[in-house]
Write an enzyme that holds these catalytic residues in place. Structure first.
Site, PDB file in Angstrom:
ATOM      1  N   HIS A   1       1.666  -1.152  -3.392  1.00 45.57           N
ATOM      2  CA  HIS A   1       0.998  -2.425  -3.117  1.00 45.57           C
ATOM      3  C   HIS A   1       0.382  -3.065  -4.350  1.00 45.57           C
ATOM      4  O   HIS A   1      -0.178  -4.156  -4.281  1.00 45.57           O
ATOM      5  CB  HIS A   1      -0.087  -2.241  -2.045  1.00 45.57           C
ATOM      6  CG  HIS A   1      -1.307  -1.532  -2.562  1.00 45.57           C
ATOM      7  ND1 HIS A   1      -1.340  -0.186  -2.788  1.00 45.57           N
ATOM      8  CD2 HIS A   1      -2.520  -2.002  -2.920  1.00 45.57           C
ATOM      9  CE1 HIS A   1      -2.518   0.166  -3.248  1.00 45.57           C
ATOM     10  NE2 HIS A   1      -3.268  -0.918  -3.351  1.00 45.57           N
TER      11      HIS A   1
HETATM   12  C1  UD1 Z   1      -6.794  -4.629  -2.127  1.00 51.09           C
HETATM   13  C2  UD1 Z   1      -7.540  -4.142  -3.360  1.00 51.09           C
HETATM   14  C3  UD1 Z   1      -6.860  -2.924  -3.941  1.00 51.09           C
HETATM   15  C4  UD1 Z   1      -6.706  -1.860  -2.888  1.00 51.09           C
HETATM   16  C5  UD1 Z   1      -5.987  -2.444  -1.678  1.00 51.09           C
HETATM   17  C6  UD1 Z   1      -5.866  -1.438  -0.569  1.00 51.09           C
HETATM   18  C7  UD1 Z   1      -8.656  -5.875  -4.695  1.00 51.09           C
HETATM   19  C8  UD1 Z   1      -8.607  -6.562  -5.987  1.00 51.09           C
HETATM   20  N1  UD1 Z   1      -7.565  -5.149  -4.392  1.00 51.09           N
HETATM   21  O1  UD1 Z   1      -5.500  -5.002  -2.555  1.00 51.09           O
HETATM   22  O2  UD1 Z   1      -7.637  -2.412  -5.005  1.00 51.09           O
HETATM   23  O3  UD1 Z   1      -5.979  -0.784  -3.419  1.00 51.09           O
HETATM   24  O4  UD1 Z   1      -6.719  -3.569  -1.189  1.00 51.09           O
HETATM   25  O5  UD1 Z   1      -5.031  -1.881   0.440  1.00 51.09           O
HETATM   26  O6  UD1 Z   1      -9.630  -5.978  -3.984  1.00 51.09           O
HETATM   27  N2  UD1 Z   1      -2.840  -9.226   3.495  1.00 51.09           N
HETATM   28  C9  UD1 Z   1      -2.513  -9.429   4.806  1.00 51.09           C
HETATM   29  N3  UD1 Z   1      -3.302  -8.882   5.760  1.00 51.09           N
HETATM   30  C10 UD1 Z   1      -4.387  -8.134   5.477  1.00 51.09           C
HETATM   31  C11 UD1 Z   1      -4.725  -7.944   4.133  1.00 51.09           C
HETATM   32  C12 UD1 Z   1      -3.953  -8.475   3.152  1.00 51.09           C
HETATM   33  O7  UD1 Z   1      -1.526 -10.084   5.127  1.00 51.09           O
HETATM   34  O8  UD1 Z   1      -5.065  -7.656   6.405  1.00 51.09           O
HETATM   35  C13 UD1 Z   1      -1.956  -9.796   2.441  1.00 51.09           C
HETATM   36  C14 UD1 Z   1      -2.245 -11.203   2.089  1.00 51.09           C
HETATM   37  O9  UD1 Z   1      -1.015 -11.830   1.883  1.00 51.09           O
HETATM   38  C15 UD1 Z   1      -2.954 -11.128   0.760  1.00 51.09           C
HETATM   39  C16 UD1 Z   1      -2.380  -9.879   0.156  1.00 51.09           C
HETATM   40  O10 UD1 Z   1      -2.078  -9.021   1.259  1.00 51.09           O
HETATM   41  O11 UD1 Z   1      -2.750 -12.252  -0.008  1.00 51.09           O
HETATM   42  C17 UD1 Z   1      -3.312  -9.170  -0.786  1.00 51.09           C
HETATM   43  O12 UD1 Z   1      -4.541  -8.812  -0.144  1.00 51.09           O
HETATM   44  P1  UD1 Z   1      -5.854  -8.502  -1.013  1.00 51.09           P
HETATM   45  O13 UD1 Z   1      -6.933  -8.023  -0.129  1.00 51.09           O
HETATM   46  O14 UD1 Z   1      -6.148  -9.663  -1.898  1.00 51.09           O
HETATM   47  O15 UD1 Z   1      -5.382  -7.368  -1.995  1.00 51.09           O
HETATM   48  P2  UD1 Z   1      -4.638  -5.998  -1.684  1.00 51.09           P
HETATM   49  O16 UD1 Z   1      -3.301  -6.074  -2.316  1.00 51.09           O
HETATM   50  O17 UD1 Z   1      -4.713  -5.658  -0.235  1.00 51.09           O
END
Ligand code: UD1
Length: 350
Positions: free
Chosen positions: A198
């Protein structure tokens, strides 16, 4: 007098880590602290949020903000503003933050600006790669926290080297070990691989992701189960995947741990999975240039693969490591106890 604390979660791994803390509070520290759970809403899909509340029997948070994912700065800014409101209104005596995600940083900034003490769980872990958002978050949070709950000896040393006063550093151990002890079973291993990816540097470029997936699938012997993070799934859908790759939705914690215990080897870029694999003696390949969990390499099953072309050799070497594991000190069932005892001491509570 009881102290009022907020426990902040934002993401799926945060929920895993606050669960033992919350459960220990409920059974043994309820006369010393009032707890309010706050979820920032950084993770919000059922599989990334509610499923974890259910698995850990956590109650619905007292406050759930709807920040959702966004550009990094917007995400942090939205969370910061909403948490400032909450803290001005409810005046907590302290907040507990975990890990290194954007919600952890936002909560810390809001608290310190309002002179609310911050207690950081997983303090001092460092990848020494400042280009990683998580490393930036860790360093800022650690420079502002009132107490540092460190999971490993190396994380304690990192904090001392950065000039943190030793009295503020408490070596408590790895909270993931406390929860895993409950889920760990003696199991028969299967022949399949488990894959989790991820990190933006691995999954945000479609070309890179496609190359990696094809390389992995062509160079491992067996089926690869891939519970894909939503961030990864978006791009995975844009190309044809090899036939030995089985893509599924993110799994509930207990199912994921079951697969992690049974698989032949896990290939990952997650921090938590590296430590869980060591605890479960599962061979582990980490597709990153560095790790903040150095003990998983020196004492555990983990091997870093900086160049995907080294994958095959690394898998063979990781199999050899699995029988030589020595769990780092305090990766045990009493991490949350050490944390709550330190908090009582901090507030001079009996
Ligand atoms: C975040 C953390 C990362 C951690 C990871 C665990 C930061 C900078 N990153 O990364 O350190 O290892 O969580 O999972 O805080 N999305 C969904 N549904 C959700 C959550 C996310 O669709 O419930 C998608 C969205 O498109 C979003 C993308 O995932 O834009 C990224 O989500 P985000 O929370 O920004 O970062 P993670 O990659 O999940």
């Amino acid at each position: 007098m009881k102290k009022n604390l907020l426990i902040i979660s934002g993401t799926r791994p945060n929920l895993v880590k606050i669960a033992p803390l919350y459960n220990r509070w409920k059974t043994a520290y309820i006369s010393s602290f009032n707890i309010k759970l706050v979820h920032t809403g950084q993770h919000y899909d059922y599989e990334m949020y509610e499923s974890f509340l259910k698995d850990f029997k956590l109650p619905q948070p007292d406050l759930c903000l709807e920040t959702k994912s966004d550009f990094v700065c917007k995400q942090i800014a939205k969370t910061l503003i909403l948490l400032e409101d909450e803290m001005i209104h409810n005046k907590p005596d302290g907040i507990i933050v975990v890990g290194d995600v954007n919600s952890t940083l936002a909560a810390t900034l809001a608290a310190v600006k309002l002179h609310v003490p911050v207690f950081h769980l997983e303090a001092g872990v460092r990848s020494f790669d400042i280009s990683m958002t998580e490393e930036q978050n860790r360093m800022i949070v650690d420079s502002l926290s009132s107490l540092h709950f460190s999971p490993t000896k190396s994380s304690v040393e990192n904090l001392i080297r950065e000039g943190i006063i030793e009295d503020k550093i408490i070596f408590v151990g790895n909270i993931l070990a406390e929860i895993l002890i409950k889920f760990k079973k003696e199991v028969q291993r299967k022949s399949n691989f488990l894959l989790t990816l991820h990190r933006p540097f691995n999954v945000d470029s479609i070309e890179n992701l496609k190359y990696m997936i094809n390389y992995i699938c062509n160079n491992v012997d067996g089926e690869i189960l891939f519970p894909a993070h939503p961030r990864t799934l978006k791009n995975l859908k844009l190309f044809n995947n090899p036939s030995n790759l089985k893509i599924i939705k993110p799994l509930p914690y207990s199912d994921f741990i079951d697969h992690l215990s049974r698989c032949k080897c896990v290939i990952t870029d997650s921090g938590g999975v590296q430590t869980e694999a060591t605890i479960l003696q599962t061979p582990c390949i980490t597709l990153r240039k560095n790790t903040e969990w150095i003990e998983t390499i020196t004492d555990g099953t983990n091997i870093l693969v900086k160049d995907i072309r080294d994958l095959k050799r690394a898998i063979e070497n990781s199999f050899k490591k699995k029988d030589k594991i020595k769990l780092p000190p305090f990766w045990d069932g009493n991490v949350s106890l050490r944390i709550w005892d330190s908090l009582k001491k901090y507030y001079n509570l009996n």
